[in-house]
Structure formats: structure tokens, C-alpha cells
Design a protein around this motif. Structure first.
Motif, short mmCIF file in Angstrom:
data_model
loop_
_atom_site.label_atom_id
_atom_site.label_comp_id
_atom_site.label_asym_id
_atom_site.label_seq_id
_atom_site.Cartn_x
_atom_site.Cartn_y
_atom_site.Cartn_z
N GLN A 74 -22.25 -15.20 -28.50
CA GLN A 74 -22.42 -13.90 -29.14
C GLN A 74 -21.33 -12.92 -28.77
O GLN A 74 -20.82 -12.21 -29.64
CB GLN A 74 -23.79 -13.30 -28.81
CG GLN A 74 -24.04 -11.97 -29.51
CD GLN A 74 -25.22 -11.98 -30.42
OE1 GLN A 74 -26.18 -12.67 -30.18
NE2 GLN A 74 -25.16 -11.21 -31.48
N VAL B 146 -24.91 -10.42 -35.82
CA VAL B 146 -25.50 -11.32 -36.80
C VAL B 146 -26.02 -10.46 -37.95
O VAL B 146 -26.94 -9.66 -37.77
CB VAL B 146 -26.63 -12.17 -36.19
CG1 VAL B 146 -27.21 -13.11 -37.23
CG2 VAL B 146 -26.12 -12.95 -34.98
N ASP C 297 -22.37 -14.27 -42.36
CA ASP C 297 -23.09 -14.78 -41.20
C ASP C 297 -22.87 -13.91 -39.96
O ASP C 297 -23.64 -12.99 -39.70
CB ASP C 297 -22.64 -16.23 -40.97
CG ASP C 297 -23.37 -16.94 -39.85
OD1 ASP C 297 -24.44 -16.45 -39.44
OD2 ASP C 297 -22.89 -17.98 -39.38
N VAL C 298 -21.85 -14.19 -39.18
CA VAL C 298 -21.59 -13.50 -37.91
C VAL C 298 -20.22 -12.83 -37.97
O VAL C 298 -19.24 -13.44 -38.41
CB VAL C 298 -21.64 -14.48 -36.72
CG1 VAL C 298 -21.37 -13.76 -35.40
CG2 VAL C 298 -23.00 -15.18 -36.67
N GLN D 258 -30.03 -15.99 -43.92
CA GLN D 258 -29.51 -14.62 -43.99
C GLN D 258 -29.67 -14.05 -45.40
O GLN D 258 -29.88 -12.84 -45.57
CB GLN D 258 -28.04 -14.60 -43.55
CG GLN D 258 -27.84 -15.27 -42.19
CD GLN D 258 -27.00 -14.47 -41.24
OE1 GLN D 258 -27.03 -13.24 -41.22
NE2 GLN D 258 -26.23 -15.15 -40.41
#
Length: 608
Positions: free
Chosen positions: A370, A375, A423-424, A448
Motif C-alpha cells: 500500500q 484504493v 484500481d490503485v 471496484q
């Protein structure tokens, strides 16, 4: 900068502005207002989005009719370089409906048909049903793209993925009343209780194994996680999602054993994951000492995150409160949302919430994958669940934050060119950059998209803001145009940015550590609820099958979700096909008959 001189294929999602028949071109304006000119070719083909289980709907001969002003469309084609830029020649068109403002996913039975197909696919893939009996000994965590199992002598049955499958079957029964889905939910719940549940008599509490490793006829129970991020620890999210399927089943059956399991698991959270000093729930505990601060936890020592604090509500806690009406669950809901509202916003630094924390709520920007990343789906999930909470315990902080997320996210999290949600991303802009950098890829995950659809549906349903309806429609249109697998059934894990399914590695699976039947069926269930009851203002049916002695007070609570007070009511009720009148339309409760046999209850819920 040298002009690019190569052709490439890509997609544009937007709304038709005009059609020029003489030059076979049309204008298409994206969601954020950019306009393109697109050209048809003799080989351009088109289709109208079809649901799972439906035949292909060709639109090739209707292109001139369908390309009318205001029509939402997904255009895929080739960009050819030329002296003044590029010429976009369209090769395929997907229409979400057959007229401007018409969306097939808003048909009353769209999501019902979809959940039936998804649940039937998993029954067949996992158990060979209906040719074979439903037997969870045959369950496999991993399913290939076609639904075929990875058949190894050594295999792992993960608790969370079974629970997520059970959630899907239970949701399919709630929506359809078809007995095979209830059988799948109840057998799965029983399998979880018998094989994955550990009762600790010394502490008088329950926790759930990570899974079972099966070698031939030998079954080895795995208490701690097998995954690198959580290895050798008990993660909060695994305990949370172990309850998702059983609690959705409890809403149907009222099985008191499930309620006891839930209460004893919540005891685990409150005694060992809860931080009495700084508040919130820790993300991991040591399997021996049950201590969240144990040195053995390494990078998970004394950490908190979105999953450990926020996932209680959507995974099981809202459904537990809906089924029981108990104040202790209401109090826990309010506590978790107040904690999220207090610590997760970080808008002085980033448009994305902060997700990882140390024990004192200082920000953790070093954890695992992370780092300092956001996210996108978690931001949308917060907005969606804040709006549910707003209907239950109205607070100006809940509403204003949900709307802030809804306003911010499209520009930083959605693909305004092609549709869908990323997404991220890096939470902070690089120096000189205008867009937040995508971390690994520009692909789009099914779950998502679900968070975006549900967030904007409920936001519009409660506030009536037309921008929210537009975002909800665009997200649902992208999902239904690109994520449904019409060849092998079920939902694709990921698509490329353009919407083409991505079928590599674990992202090609229909069953994995990340994917079972949960998010796709949760979307079906709640999209049907929000669309029918809040937006289209049309009734829908729900089905229940209580056990004799289930729901100890003999009160069946049938509210499909936390919706604004007074917005829905019971209009009719049937028991075993016969009219039944012992219900309270406005409290959304049915007084169950005193019977020694199971009865099937059909309730029609209508907007007020």
C-alpha cells in the motif's frame, strides 16, 4: 515533441452529439465534456448490451437509428495518424439501451436474472449441480476462467471464499425464491460451522480458521493466514468475511446457531482486536497470545486499516442489524462509522482517504504494497456505506463527506475517456504531474465497478442529484457491457482500460483468493433494491424460509437494506403461496405463524 506517427486501437465512451449520414461520421462527447469525431466503416458492427443468459442482440443494421443525439455508447476503434492529428474509425459499438436515456440494466428484472445466472454457474462449477448433489467437500478455492477446477491432490479450501459463495447463494434466494440457492447457502453455512469454526472454551469465544488444506483424505486446519501480507497472523478481515455468507443466510432462516456464532465472533473483535486506548480495531492479532501488539506480527504489529475498521458494516453488520433490530449492533455500526469519519479523511494532502494507520492513528505510509497509495474502490465504498448510515442515524458529517467523495472521485478515479473505474493510485501527485499515477496498471476490477455503481445509485436515490444518476448509469453501463462472460458464465475479474477482458494469471480465474460470488451478487442484490425502490419507484419481491423456532421473537424483518425512513413498505405477503395478512407494512415486519414446519414467505416491497 515529435508527432506520434503510429496507429493504435482504443475506446471512447460518451454521448452522441450528432450523426452526419453523408460522411458516415458522428460526434461523441465524453462524460467530462470532450468531443470527438468518429467515423463508421463498411465493417463497423454494433450490439445492444445483453444480460447473462440472453442471446446476442445485434444492432449493426440499426446504427443510423441508434446513433441519435443523447445516446450513450461505447465505441471501440482504430486511431489513424494524419497531418492534423488522428482519424478515429470505429470498429464496434455497444449501446446500453436502444434509445437515449434508456438503460437495459434499469429493467425491473435485470439484476434478478443476472444473480440467477451467476449463482447457477457457481453451483455447476463447484458441485456439478444439478447432475450431482451440492457437497462442499468438492469445493475448490481456485476456478479457471471457464469455471473448471484446478484439480490437485493437494488443495486449499479458504474460509472467506466459501463464505462469499454462501453470500451469493443466499442473495440469489432472497431475490428469486428458488430452492437450490437456499440449499447451497445452508449447506455452505453448515460446512463452515463444522470445518472452519474454532470454539475456544478457555476464552469462550469463536474464531475462524483461515482454511483447510486437504491432502488425499487428510484434512489439515490452518488457523493463520497463508498469504504474504498476513502470513502467520489472524487478520481481522478474514474473521469479518467469515460471517458474510452465514449472516445473509440468517436473514432468510433465522437459524439461532448462526446468531450465536456472530455474537461470539463480535466478542473476539471486542476483546482482542478493539483498541480501548485510541479506538478502532487492529488489523491483526498473534495466533498464540491474541495480542495485536505482539512483536511476532512484524509489519502488522499494532496496525489499523480500512478492512479492520470499515469492512464490518458491508460484510455482515448491516445485515445483522437488519435481521435482528438489536441495539448493540446499531451501536457498533455508529462506532465504526464515527471512527472512519474521524480518522480517514486527509483532504489537506490528497483527494483519497488515508487507509493505513499505526495504533495512535498516525499515518502509515510504509506498509507492504500500500505504501502511500489509495484504493479507488475503498473511497467509493465509504461513500456508499455513509449513505446507508445516513438513513439509519442521520448526521451532517456522514452526508457531507459522502457527497464530497462523490464530487471528487470521478476526476481522479474514473476513466473519463473509456468509462469505468481504475484500481490503485498514488495518493500524492508527482511534482509537475497533472494526474495521479496508476500504480501497477490501468486495468479495471469488477469489485471496484460495483462500489461506484452502488455509491452513486444510493446517492441519487436519497438526494435526487442528477449528476449522481449519470455516474451510476455510466458505471453500470460499462460493467454490463464488458464484465459479463456470455461464453462461460459469471463475471470477469478485470478488463483492460478499453473494456476488453484481461485473462492472464490469477486475474483470469472465476474463483481465487480474491474472487468468489460475493461482490458480483452483492451488486445484483443492492442495485436491484436501489434502482427499483429508490429510483424507478417500482416494487420488488423478496423471499424467506424461516426455520421452526428461528427468529426467537417470531418477527421476520424484511427491509432489504437501510433505506430512508418511510421510503418503502410491505404491500403484500404470501406464505406457501397463500395470502397472509399478519404483517406491519410500515415497520417492514412479518409476524411468523407458530408452526413446526418450514414455510416459504414471499413479501412484496414497494416505494411509499
Amino acid at each position: 515533441m515529435e508527432r506520434m506517427s503510429f496507429l493504435f486501437s482504443d475506446a471512447i465512451a460518451g454521448y452522441v452529439t450528432h450523426l452526419n449520414r453523408s460522411e458516415q461520421s458522428f460526434g461523441i462527447k465524453t462524460s467530462d465534456g470532450r468531443e470527438y469525431k468518429a467515423y463508421l466503416t463498411p465493417t463497423t458492427w454494433g450490439r445492444i448490451t445483453q444480460n447473462l443468459g440472453e442471446s446476442y442482440i445485434d444492432a449493426t443494421q440499426r446504427l443510423a437509428e441508434l446513433l441519435s443525439a443523447g445516446q450513450h455508447v461505447f465505441a471501440y476503434g482504430i486511431f489513424y495518424p494524419q497531418s492534423d492529428g488522428y482519424k478515429f474509425e470505429v470498429k464496434s459499438l455497444v449501446f446500453p439501451g436502444d434509445a437515449p436515456g434508456q438503460y437495459r440494466h434499469e429493467e425491473p428484472d435485470w439484476w434478478i436474472q443476472q444473480v440467477r445466472s451467476i449463482a447457477d454457474s457457481y453451483l455447476y462449477w463447484q458441485f456439478g449441480y444439478p447432475q450431482n448433489e451440492i457437497d462442499y467437500q468438492d469445493y475448490r478455492t481456485f476456478l479457471r476462467a471457464t469455471g473448471v477446477k484446478k484439480r490437485d491432490d493437494d488443495y486449499l479450501q479458504e474460509t472467506d471464499t466459501i463464505s462469499r459463495l454462501v453470500y451469493g447463494f443466499a442473495s440469489a434466494y432472497l431475490m428469486t425464491g428458488e430452492d437450490r440457492f437456499l440449499e447451497g447457502a445452508e449447506k455452505g453455512t453448515e460446512y463452515l460451522r463444522e470445518h472452519m469454526r474454532f470454539y475456544d472454551p478457555d476464552e469462550n469465544l469463536i474464531y475462524w480458521y483461515h482454511g483447510i488444506k486437504v491432502t488425499g483424505n487428510r484434512e489439515q486446519k490452518l488457523l493463520t493466514s497463508e498469504f504474504g501480507d498476513d502470513y502467520d497472523a489472524i487478520p481481522a478481515y478474514e474473521q469479518i468475511y467469515a460471517l458474510a455468507g452465514p449472516i445473509q443466510t440468517y436473514r432468510i432462516t433465522g437459524d439461532p446457531r448462526i446468531l450465536q456464532d456472530a455474537d461470539m465472533t463480535i466478542d473476539l473483535f471486542d476483546r482482542f482486536f478493539l483498541d480501548p486506548k485510541f479506538g478502532g480495531y487492529f488489523s491483526h492479532i498473534d495466533p498464540i497470545t491474541l495480542d495485536p501488539r505482539a512483536v511476532s506480527l512484524g509489519h502488522n504489529q499494532a496496525r489499523k486499516n480500512w478492512n479492520s475498521v470499515g469492512d464490518h458494516a458491508p460484510a455482515y453488520l448491516i445485515n445483522l442489524w437488519l435481521a435482528t433490530g438489536k441495539q448493540k449492533y446499531a451501536d457498533m455500526l455508529e462506532y465504526t462509522f464515527d471512527t472512519i469519519e474521524k480518522y480517514f479523511p486527509d483532504y489537506d494532502n490528497s483527494p483519497f482517504v488515508q487507509e493505513k494507520f499505526y495504533a495512535d492513528w498516525s499515518h502509515d505510509h510504509t506498509w507492504g504494497w500500500q505504501q502511500n497509495r489509495g484504493v479507488i474502490g475503498h473511497n467509493l465504498k465509504i461513500a456508499w456505506n455513509l449513505m446507508r448510515m445516513q438513513s439509519f442515524k442521520p448526521k451532517k458529517e456522514y452526508l457531507s463527506w459522502a457527497e464530497k467523495i462523490a464530487y471528487i472521485m470521478p476526476a481522479v478515479g474514473s476513466d473519463t475517456q473509456r468509462g469505468g473505474w481504475y484500481d490503485v493510485v498514488e495518493r500524492l501527485l508527482e511534482e509537475g504531474a497533472e494526474q495521479h499515477r496508476l500504480v501497477w496498471h490501468d486495468r479495471k476490477a469488477w469489485w471496484q465497478q460495483e462500489q461506484a455503481i452502488l455509491a452513486y445509485l444510493i446517492l441519487h436515490g436519497i438526494t435526487q442529484n442528477p449528476d449522481y444518476l449519470r455516474h451510476a448509469r455510466e458505471a453500470a453501463a460499462f460493467y454490463n457491457a464488458h464484465f459479463l462472460d456470455h461464453d462461460d458464465g459469471g463475471i470477469f475479474f478485470n478488463t483492460l482500460a478499453s473494456g476488453v477482458p484481461f485473462l492472464m494469471g490469477t486475474e483470469r480465474f472465476k474463483g481465487s483468493h480474491s474472487m468468489s460470488a460475493y461482490h458480483s451478487t452483492e451488486l445484483c442484490y443492492l442495485a436491484a433494491v436501489y434502482t427499483n425502490l429508490l429510483i424507478a419507484k417500482q416494487p420488488m419481491n423478496l423471499y424467506f424460509c424461516p426455520l421452526p423456532g428461528g427468529f426467537g421473537d417470531r418477527i421476520l424483518r424484511v427491509s432489504p437494506d437501510i433505506l430512508p425512513p418511510g421510503s418503502i413498505k410491505i404491500t403484500t405477503c404470501e406464505i406457501d403461496g397463500e395470502p397472509y395478512f399478519n404483517f406491519d407494512a410500515h415497520t417492514l415486519t412479518v409476524k411468523l405463524p407458530d408452526t413446526h414446519t418450514r414455510v416459504k414467505i414471499k413479501v412484496q416491497i414497494s416505494p411509499q
